[in-house]
Motif scaffolding. Sequence first.
Motif, mmCIF file in Angstrom:
data_model
loop_
_atom_site.group_PDB
_atom_site.id
_atom_site.type_symbol
_atom_site.label_atom_id
_atom_site.label_comp_id
_atom_site.label_asym_id
_atom_site.label_seq_id
_atom_site.Cartn_x
_atom_site.Cartn_y
_atom_site.Cartn_z
ATOM 1 N N GLY A 80 16.885 18.174 -44.708
ATOM 2 C CA GLY A 80 16.495 17.069 -43.843
ATOM 3 C C GLY A 80 17.037 15.725 -44.267
ATOM 4 O O GLY A 80 16.721 14.703 -43.660
ATOM 5 N N ASP A 81 17.884 15.705 -45.302
ATOM 6 C CA ASP A 81 18.448 14.450 -45.799
ATOM 7 C C ASP A 81 19.633 13.962 -44.971
ATOM 8 O O ASP A 81 20.067 12.817 -45.121
ATOM 9 N N LEU A 82 20.179 14.836 -44.131
ATOM 10 C CA LEU A 82 21.354 14.487 -43.336
ATOM 11 C C LEU A 82 21.129 14.939 -41.901
ATOM 12 O O LEU A 82 20.712 16.070 -41.658
ATOM 13 N N ASP A 83 21.415 14.045 -40.951
ATOM 14 C CA ASP A 83 21.247 14.377 -39.532
ATOM 15 C C ASP A 83 22.542 14.894 -38.908
ATOM 16 O O ASP A 83 22.512 15.861 -38.143
ATOM 17 N N PHE A 84 23.653 14.238 -39.227
ATOM 18 C CA PHE A 84 24.945 14.609 -38.651
ATOM 19 C C PHE A 84 26.003 14.749 -39.744
ATOM 20 O O PHE A 84 26.059 13.925 -40.657
ATOM 21 N N SER A 220 16.923 20.379 -35.576
ATOM 22 C CA SER A 220 15.640 19.729 -35.282
ATOM 23 C C SER A 220 15.835 18.287 -34.830
ATOM 24 O O SER A 220 15.049 17.767 -34.028
ATOM 25 N N PHE A 221 16.887 17.620 -35.325
ATOM 26 C CA PHE A 221 17.164 16.255 -34.873
ATOM 27 C C PHE A 221 17.523 16.262 -33.395
ATOM 28 O O PHE A 221 17.017 15.446 -32.616
ATOM 29 N N ALA A 222 18.415 17.180 -32.991
ATOM 30 C CA ALA A 222 18.824 17.265 -31.584
ATOM 31 C C ALA A 222 17.640 17.580 -30.686
ATOM 32 O O ALA A 222 17.561 17.089 -29.546
ATOM 33 N N GLN A 223 16.708 18.372 -31.188
ATOM 34 C CA GLN A 223 15.527 18.731 -30.402
ATOM 35 C C GLN A 223 14.523 17.575 -30.337
ATOM 36 O O GLN A 223 13.943 17.308 -29.282
ATOM 37 N N ASP A 224 14.323 16.896 -31.461
ATOM 38 C CA ASP A 224 13.315 15.826 -31.516
ATOM 39 C C ASP A 224 13.790 14.521 -30.876
ATOM 40 O O ASP A 224 12.979 13.762 -30.331
ATOM 41 N N TYR A 225 15.097 14.268 -30.964
ATOM 42 C CA TYR A 225 15.639 13.001 -30.463
ATOM 43 C C TYR A 225 16.858 13.267 -29.562
ATOM 44 O O TYR A 225 17.988 12.906 -29.904
ATOM 45 N N PRO A 226 16.643 13.914 -28.425
ATOM 46 C CA PRO A 226 17.783 14.284 -27.561
ATOM 47 C C PRO A 226 18.613 13.098 -27.091
ATOM 48 O O PRO A 226 19.833 13.199 -26.986
ATOM 49 N N GLU A 227 17.944 11.966 -26.803
ATOM 50 C CA GLU A 227 18.693 10.795 -26.345
ATOM 51 C C GLU A 227 19.588 10.245 -27.450
ATOM 52 O O GLU A 227 20.750 9.904 -27.220
#
Length: 315
Positions: A80-84, A220-227
Motif C-alpha cells: 500500500g506504499d505505492l499507488d501507481f 484497490s486505489f482504482a476501485q476506491d478512487y475511480p475519478e
Amino acid sequence: MNMKIKAALAAFCCAAAAFAQAADMPKAISITYVKAPFNLQNIVMKERGMLEEAFKQEGVEIKWRVINSGAVQGQAMASGDLDFSAVMNTASLLMAAGAGNPIAVATGVAHPKEIFAIVGRPGESLSVKDLKGKRVAGPKGTVLHQLLVASLLKEGMSINDVEFINMDPGAAMTAVLSGKVDAGLLAANLVIKAHEAGAKTIATCEGYVEPNLVMTVRKSFAQDYPEAFRKVVEVNRAALEWIRTHQDEALQIGAKAQGVSIDDAKKLYDWSNFYDTLTEADIKGLELDQKFLIDNGMMEKAVDVRSLVLPEAMK
C-alpha cells in the motif's frame, strides 16, 4: 427569500459540492519517477508538473517515488506504499501478479524492441552461442532477464548454461566495460554508452521477446478512487500527446533528465515506440509472456491475464 439567504445557500451548496468532490479524492497519490530506459511520458509529466496541475483544485498531493526495480514496485504496491508505477515491464507485472500482488494495467507506455540489449565486453564480438559458460550480469525478473533466457533457449541452452549474476543495469555496464563479466543486460543510454566504449551488442529483443512497458496501478486505489485513477491515466496520455506535438522541446527535457545528447535522445525516442491504448494484441502478448515465464521457471502461478488489464487501459 431575500438576497442574503440566497447567497448563503449558494455558498453552502458550493462548499458541500466541493467537500463531496474532495471526499472522492485521496489526500495524496504516490507514483514512481523512473527515467530509465527512456520513459519520456514519465519525465515530461513530472518535469512539467502535469499531475500537480491536474489535481491542484482538489488539493491532492503528488508524491514521486524513485523505484527502478519492477519487483520492488510490486512489493510497494502490495504493502500500500505505492499507488501507481508509471512504468513497469510486463514480465515484472506478471511475476508480481503471480505472487499475489494486487496490481493491474492502467494504460500503455511503450513497445521498445531495440532499447533492451545483451552487450558483450569491449574488444570481443560474441554471439548468443558464445555465452555458454560465460558470466552475464543484469537485473533478475525483468524483460532483460526474459531476453537472456529467450535468446539462450533459441540456441538450445538454458539460464543454467551461463553464470548469471543479478545486478542493476548501471552496475552491469560498469562490470562489462571493466571486463569483470563477459556480457551485460543493458537498456537505453547504457547501451549507447557501452557502444561508445567499444562494446558490441550481442542481441536485442528483436526475434526473441516482444517487450511491453505499461503504467500499473494498485487495484484497490482504482476501485476506491475511480475519478483520481482516470485522471492519472488522462494526464499520462496527455503527456504523450504533448510529446508528439512538441517533439523538439520534449527531447530537450528527456536529454537533460537522462544526461545524453539531443541526438542520443532522438535515437532513444525512435527505439521506444511509445503508445497508450492497449489492444487485443497486447493481451495475447501477455498470455504468451506468461506461458514463457512459467515454462522457464521465472513464474510459478498462472493468473487470469485479462483480469490484469483494466477497461480504461483499452479505451
